[in-house]
Scaffold this motif. Sequence first.
Motif, short mmCIF file in Angstrom:
data_model
loop_
_atom_site.label_atom_id
_atom_site.label_comp_id
_atom_site.label_asym_id
_atom_site.label_seq_id
_atom_site.Cartn_x
_atom_site.Cartn_y
_atom_site.Cartn_z
N ARG A 1 0.84 -1.20 0.00
CA ARG A 1 0.00 0.00 0.00
C ARG A 1 0.88 1.26 0.00
NH1 ARG A 1 -3.75 -0.38 4.61
NH2 ARG A 1 -4.95 -1.66 3.19
N TYR A 2 1.89 1.26 0.86
CA TYR A 2 2.78 2.41 0.96
C TYR A 2 3.56 2.61 -0.34
CZ TYR A 2 6.41 5.50 2.76
OH TYR A 2 7.27 6.55 2.95
N LEU A 3 4.11 1.53 -0.87
CA LEU A 3 4.92 1.65 -2.08
C LEU A 3 4.10 2.07 -3.29
CD1 LEU A 3 7.28 -1.41 -1.62
CD2 LEU A 3 7.91 1.00 -1.54
N PHE A 4 2.84 1.64 -3.38
CA PHE A 4 2.03 2.06 -4.51
C PHE A 4 1.67 3.54 -4.41
CE2 PHE A 4 0.86 -2.46 -5.57
CZ PHE A 4 1.36 -2.42 -6.85
N LYS A 5 1.70 4.10 -3.20
CA LYS A 5 1.43 5.53 -3.05
C LYS A 5 2.66 6.37 -3.33
CE LYS A 5 -2.30 5.27 0.29
NZ LYS A 5 -2.70 5.55 1.67
N VAL A 6 3.81 5.99 -2.81
CA VAL A 6 5.00 6.84 -2.90
C VAL A 6 6.17 6.17 -3.59
CG1 VAL A 6 4.39 8.09 -0.82
CG2 VAL A 6 5.89 6.13 -0.65
N GLY A 7 5.99 4.96 -4.03
CA GLY A 7 7.10 4.16 -4.51
C GLY A 7 7.63 4.55 -5.87
N PRO A 8 8.57 3.76 -6.35
CA PRO A 8 9.22 4.07 -7.61
C PRO A 8 8.29 3.95 -8.80
CG PRO A 8 9.90 1.93 -6.82
CD PRO A 8 9.05 2.54 -5.75
N VAL A 9 8.67 4.65 -9.86
CA VAL A 9 7.86 4.66 -11.07
C VAL A 9 7.77 3.27 -11.68
CG1 VAL A 9 7.73 5.65 -13.40
CG2 VAL A 9 8.47 7.07 -11.50
N ASP A 10 8.85 2.49 -11.59
CA ASP A 10 8.85 1.16 -12.21
C ASP A 10 8.39 0.05 -11.28
OD1 ASP A 10 11.00 1.07 -10.51
OD2 ASP A 10 12.36 0.17 -11.94
N LEU A 11 7.64 0.39 -10.24
CA LEU A 11 7.20 -0.62 -9.26
C LEU A 11 6.42 -1.78 -9.87
CD1 LEU A 11 7.11 -1.41 -6.24
CD2 LEU A 11 4.98 -0.14 -6.09
N PRO A 12 5.41 -1.53 -10.70
CA PRO A 12 4.66 -2.67 -11.24
C PRO A 12 5.49 -3.60 -12.12
CG PRO A 12 3.43 -0.63 -11.54
CD PRO A 12 4.80 -0.25 -11.07
N ASP A 13 6.46 -3.05 -12.84
CA ASP A 13 7.25 -3.85 -13.77
C ASP A 13 8.60 -4.28 -13.19
OD1 ASP A 13 5.26 -3.49 -15.67
OD2 ASP A 13 6.13 -1.59 -16.31
N GLY A 14 9.01 -3.66 -12.10
CA GLY A 14 10.33 -3.91 -11.55
C GLY A 14 10.37 -5.11 -10.62
N PRO A 15 11.56 -5.42 -10.13
CA PRO A 15 11.76 -6.60 -9.29
C PRO A 15 11.53 -6.36 -7.79
CG PRO A 15 13.86 -5.60 -9.77
CD PRO A 15 12.82 -4.79 -10.51
N LEU A 16 11.11 -5.17 -7.39
CA LEU A 16 11.03 -4.84 -5.97
C LEU A 16 10.04 -5.71 -5.21
CD1 LEU A 16 12.03 -3.06 -3.67
CD2 LEU A 16 10.23 -1.44 -4.27
N LEU A 17 8.81 -5.82 -5.69
CA LEU A 17 7.79 -6.60 -4.97
C LEU A 17 8.17 -8.07 -4.89
CD1 LEU A 17 4.49 -4.97 -6.27
CD2 LEU A 17 5.60 -4.64 -4.07
N THR A 18 8.69 -8.62 -5.96
CA THR A 18 9.13 -10.01 -5.96
C THR A 18 10.29 -10.20 -5.00
OG1 THR A 18 8.44 -10.21 -8.26
CG2 THR A 18 9.90 -11.91 -7.42
N GLY A 19 11.19 -9.24 -4.97
CA GLY A 19 12.33 -9.31 -4.06
C GLY A 19 11.91 -9.28 -2.60
N ILE A 20 10.88 -8.51 -2.30
CA ILE A 20 10.36 -8.46 -0.92
C ILE A 20 9.81 -9.82 -0.53
CG2 ILE A 20 8.57 -7.47 0.56
CD1 ILE A 20 8.98 -4.83 -1.02
N VAL A 21 9.06 -10.45 -1.41
CA VAL A 21 8.51 -11.78 -1.11
C VAL A 21 9.63 -12.79 -0.94
CG1 VAL A 21 7.00 -13.63 -1.91
CG2 VAL A 21 6.31 -11.27 -2.23
#
Length: 108
Positions: A36-56
């Motif tokens: 929720r936080y990252l989708f509000k203020v996060g990086p521009v490439d969040l949906p396509d980038g490796p960040l969410l997968t890396g967190i999991v």
Amino acid sequence: MGIQDIIEGKKQWRAHTARVKALPPDYQIVHKEMQRYLFKVGPVDLPDGPLLTGIVDFFEEGVAAGKGVLELIGNDVAGFCDDLVKDCPTYADVYQESISGEPGTVEK
């Protein structure tokens, strides 16, 4: 973006959500808040980038090691997220750059 890209994106998102649902409840809660936080203020490439997968991936390693989620990230979830994206351009940065130009000038 073609229909195949949309279908592939949905498959990847469903696989991601299935991995999150396999985590213990405390990890799921923290992941939801981080997302929720990252989708509000996060990086521009969040949906396509490796960040969410890396967190999991990071959370799955924590579960395997028998650690609680707060042992991994600390008590400040937003601070942890800010550290993750500190070097990435965010939507706030893009907006700030768009309004920083002089009125009536065209940006190159």
